[in-house]
Design an enzyme around this catalytic site. Structure first.
Site, PDB file in Angstrom:
ATOM      1  N   GLY A 174       0.875  -1.222   0.046  1.00  0.00           N
ATOM      2  CA  GLY A 174       0.059   0.004  -0.069  1.00  0.00           C
ATOM      3  C   GLY A 174       0.838   1.375  -0.135  1.00  0.00           C
ATOM      4  CB  CYS A 226       5.276  -4.283   0.481  1.00  0.00           C
ATOM      5  SG  CYS A 226       6.283  -2.759   0.028  1.00  0.00           S
ATOM      6  CE1 TYR A 227       1.294   0.910   5.744  1.00  0.00           C
ATOM      7  CE2 TYR A 227      -0.397  -0.560   5.624  1.00  0.00           C
ATOM      8  CZ  TYR A 227       0.184   0.625   6.217  1.00  0.00           C
ATOM      9  OH  TYR A 227      -0.326   1.429   7.223  1.00  0.00           O
ATOM     10  CG  HIS A 249       5.572  -6.097  -4.496  1.00  0.00           C
ATOM     11  ND1 HIS A 249       4.376  -6.103  -3.890  1.00  0.00           N
ATOM     12  CD2 HIS A 249       6.506  -5.133  -4.098  1.00  0.00           C
ATOM     13  CE1 HIS A 249       4.291  -4.740  -3.442  1.00  0.00           C
ATOM     14  NE2 HIS A 249       5.614  -4.148  -3.345  1.00  0.00           N
ATOM     15  CD  GLU A 280       2.432  -8.748  -5.086  1.00  0.00           C
ATOM     16  OE1 GLU A 280       3.423  -9.501  -4.365  1.00  0.00           O
ATOM     17  OE2 GLU A 280       2.388  -7.816  -4.798  1.00  0.00           O
ATOM     18  CB  SER A 284     -21.740  -8.955 -27.571  1.00  0.00           C
ATOM     19  OG  SER A 284     -20.739  -9.706 -26.706  1.00  0.00           O
ATOM     20  N   GLY A 285     -21.127 -12.134 -28.885  1.00  0.00           N
ATOM     21  CA  GLY A 285     -20.021 -12.582 -29.415  1.00  0.00           C
ATOM     22  C   GLY A 285     -18.764 -12.527 -28.694  1.00  0.00           C
ATOM     23  N   GLY A 286     -18.891 -11.623 -27.606  1.00  0.00           N
ATOM     24  CA  GLY A 286     -17.531 -11.487 -26.797  1.00  0.00           C
ATOM     25  C   GLY A 286     -17.563 -12.643 -25.799  1.00  0.00           C
ATOM     26  CB  VAL A 287     -14.465 -13.725 -23.672  1.00  0.00           C
ATOM     27  CG1 VAL A 287     -14.035 -14.968 -22.904  1.00  0.00           C
ATOM     28  CG2 VAL A 287     -13.350 -13.668 -24.960  1.00  0.00           C
ATOM     29  CG  ASP A 288     -16.163 -11.138 -20.294  1.00  0.00           C
ATOM     30  OD1 ASP A 288     -15.255 -11.892 -20.068  1.00  0.00           O
ATOM     31  OD2 ASP A 288     -15.990  -9.856 -19.908  1.00  0.00           O
ATOM     32  CB  SER A 289     -21.905 -11.627 -23.547  1.00  0.00           C
ATOM     33  OG  SER A 289     -21.540 -11.900 -24.835  1.00  0.00           O
ATOM     34  CB  SER A 290     -19.852 -16.491 -25.392  1.00  0.00           C
ATOM     35  OG  SER A 290     -19.652 -15.554 -26.332  1.00  0.00           O
TER      36      SER A 290
END
Ligand code: XMP
Length: 534
Positions: A66, A93-94, A178, A180, A232-238
């Site tokens: 942070g 870290c923080y 870090h 990550e 829509s054909g997008g990844v998320d909506s599919s």
């Protein structure tokens, strides 16, 4: 910090790790890394109510970095329920400084910030760090001068006498660096040791467990009522549509609005993936004429966006009404959309995104939302999509803007110009695909080097220029090719595509696409340019 805190309804009681966010730009990354180990982890604002955090039944806590110094009056601190839980803690870290401060150690004010690569040497055998030297990424001001009682120094670096510390009795650990980020090549292993050897979490977060939990939750929410989805054909909506279909079958109807602004073969691919392969009932709405007549004569990009956005909503509402106005609507909201954060740069990122969110549905539509991807990162959405049987072509699709080709067809959007653009775009992207460059590849050395493209497309320019073809002088339009590498789409670099490949693509476009006699390659980065041209 005004981020909404919410908790995964851990009905299957899978093992999890809670991450308390102290405002680090890397906080989401910690959650992703833990989930890559197949252990569910969720990000909470550091001051989220104890009940919310404990609801996921964590096996341990990770405290993020942070931007604060522990001695600032408003500095965030470790809530008492965390220390009283008896669960393992890893402070990064923080988070490590806050742990030190809470437990009576000494944190020193920075003389200078340490930022960048560093080497730390393990000084005491411990469960998190193997013996020897580790390449790590540092980004801190303050540092630990004296660890709290019960802790020993586990590693040191040239600038940090306490680069890592630990109290094996209480199972408390701290890293000044870090683990990550990609720049700490052994970081994944360090986190894995914390998660498995210290917290004893079991790897239960898999596409199958995600689907099982989600299916149960959707069934409970929806009962036997009707649901619609905007596809829509997008990844998320599919993926969201496929998931809800898995849960409630033909109670679900997907609505696909073909705006006429999509890429080559796109409507057919969506039909193939969802309807033919998975058996989702789809209503295909051919609205191309409608969109094109609304866009007639319009050249201003923001006006194009407004017209498309509004007409999309109207068209969708008409279809929903025709279907008897079902009560539930599927929405492909994913975790990063929900986690709006406190850090100023991330809050800003969020705003820019909202501004771009054209071509979606407004929140105030009169539906109850079904959001099966609300807890998932993009890579998890893809894995779940694959497990649900969606084709990898669709799963790995590059992002495509809601207003579609309208914002890549500079000047007036006509059917003829769209066809020109579509053909050029198809040539470009299929050549890239053939060359294996339609995806982004990361170098394995952790140096951040990327090849391939995160987004690649053609743009039709509203300029004509002179050319010769055979004995003929031509006066025709110009195609610009845009290809970028980027992690987050906030900044981007132009892709260094092989010159021979570009030459081949340019030649094909000029030869095969009527009305185009010139091709240029965009070599500006973002900033100062944007990725799209409008
Ligand atoms: P820019 O052009 O701002 O784009 O560098 C960043 C990312 O956002 C996408 N983009 C949009 N997405 N509606 C969308 O859904 C839009 O109006 C829109 N404009 C840009 C762009 O494709 C890139 O991935």
């Amino acid at each position: 910090m005004n981020r909404t805190s919410f908790a995964y309804p851990n009905s299957a009681m899978i093992d999890s790790i809670a991450i308390l966010d102290f405002g680090s730009q890397y906080a989401q990354l910690i959650a992703r890394r833990v989930r890559e180990l197949h252990v569910y982890s969720e990000l909470f604002p550091w001051n989220a109510p104890a009940e919310t955090v404990l609801a996921i039944q964590p096996r341990g806590f990770i405290l993020s970095g942070g931007p604060y110094s522990v001695y600032e009056p408003e500095a965030p601190y470790i809530p008492s329920y965390v220390l009283e839980s008896g669960l393992p803690i890893l402070g990064i870290c923080y988070g490590m400084q806050a742990l030190t401060y809470s437990l009576g150690g000494r944190v020193g004010a920075a003389r200078k910030r340490e930022y960048g690569p560093a080497e730390v040497e393990t000084t005491t055998p411990n469960p998190l760090l193997t013996d020897g030297i580790h390449r790590v990424w540092m980004s801190h001001g303050d540092r630990i001068e004296t660890p709290p009682a019960g802790f020993s120094v586990l590693a040191r670096s040239a600038n940090s006498p306490v680069a890592a510390m630990g109290d094996p009795q209480r199972r408390y650990y701290g890293f000044q660096f870090h683990p990550e980020v990609h720049h700490t090549p052994g970081g994944r292993e360090m986190l894995s040791r914390f998660v498995f050897q210290v917290c004893h979490a079991r790897p239960q977060w898999t596409p199958q467990s995600i689907i099982a939990e989600s299916v149960e939750r959707i069934r409970k929410q929806v009962g036997d009522e009707a649901v619609i989805a905007a596809v829509s054909g997008g990844v998320d909506s599919s993926v969201a549509t496929a998931m809800v279909h898995r849960a409630v079958g033909d109670q679900l109807v997907g609505i696909f609005v073909d705006t006429g602004l999509l890429r080559q073969d796109e409507p057919a691919q969506v039909r193939q993936a969802l309807q033919e392969t998975l058996g989702v009932e789809l209503v295909m709405v051919d609205a191309a004429d409608r969109f094109l007549s609304a866009l007639k004569g319009v050249t201003d990009p923001e006006q194009k966006r407004a017209i498309i956005g509004e007409l999309f909503i109207r068209t969708f509402e008409e279809e929903a009404r025709r279907l008897g106005k079902p009560r539930f609507l599927v929405q492909g909201t994913i975790y990063p959309d929900v986690v709006e954060s406190s850090a100023p740069d991330r809050a800003n990122a969020q705003r820019i995104k909202t501004h771009h969110n054209v071509g979606g549905l407004p929140e105030d539509m009169d539906f109850e939302l079904v959001e099966p991807l609300r807890y998932l990162f993009k890579d998890e959405v893809r894995q779940v999509g694959e497990a649900l049987g969606l084709p990898s072509r669709l799963i790995w699709r590059q992002p495509f803007p809601g207003p579609g080709l309208a914002v890549r067809c500079l000047g007036e959007v006509t059917r003829e110009r769209l066809n020109r653009l579509r053909q050029a775009d198809f040539i470009f992207t299929s050549e890239l695909e053939k060359a294996g460059l339609l995806r982004l590849h990361h170098s394995q050395t952790g140096d951040g080097h990327q090849t391939g493209t995160a987004q690649a497309f053609a743009v039709l320019l509203p300029v004509q220029s002179v050319g010769v073809m055979g004995d003929q002088r031509t006066y025709q339009e110009c195609i610009a090719l845009r290809a970028v590498s980027t992690e987050d789409f906030m900044t981007a670099d132009w892709a260094r595509l092989p010159a021979d490949l570009l030459a081949h693509i340019a030649k094909r476009i000029v030869n095969e696409v009527d009305g185009v006699n010139r091709v240029v390659y965009d070599i500006t980065s973002k900033p100062p340019a944007t990725i799209e041209w409008e």
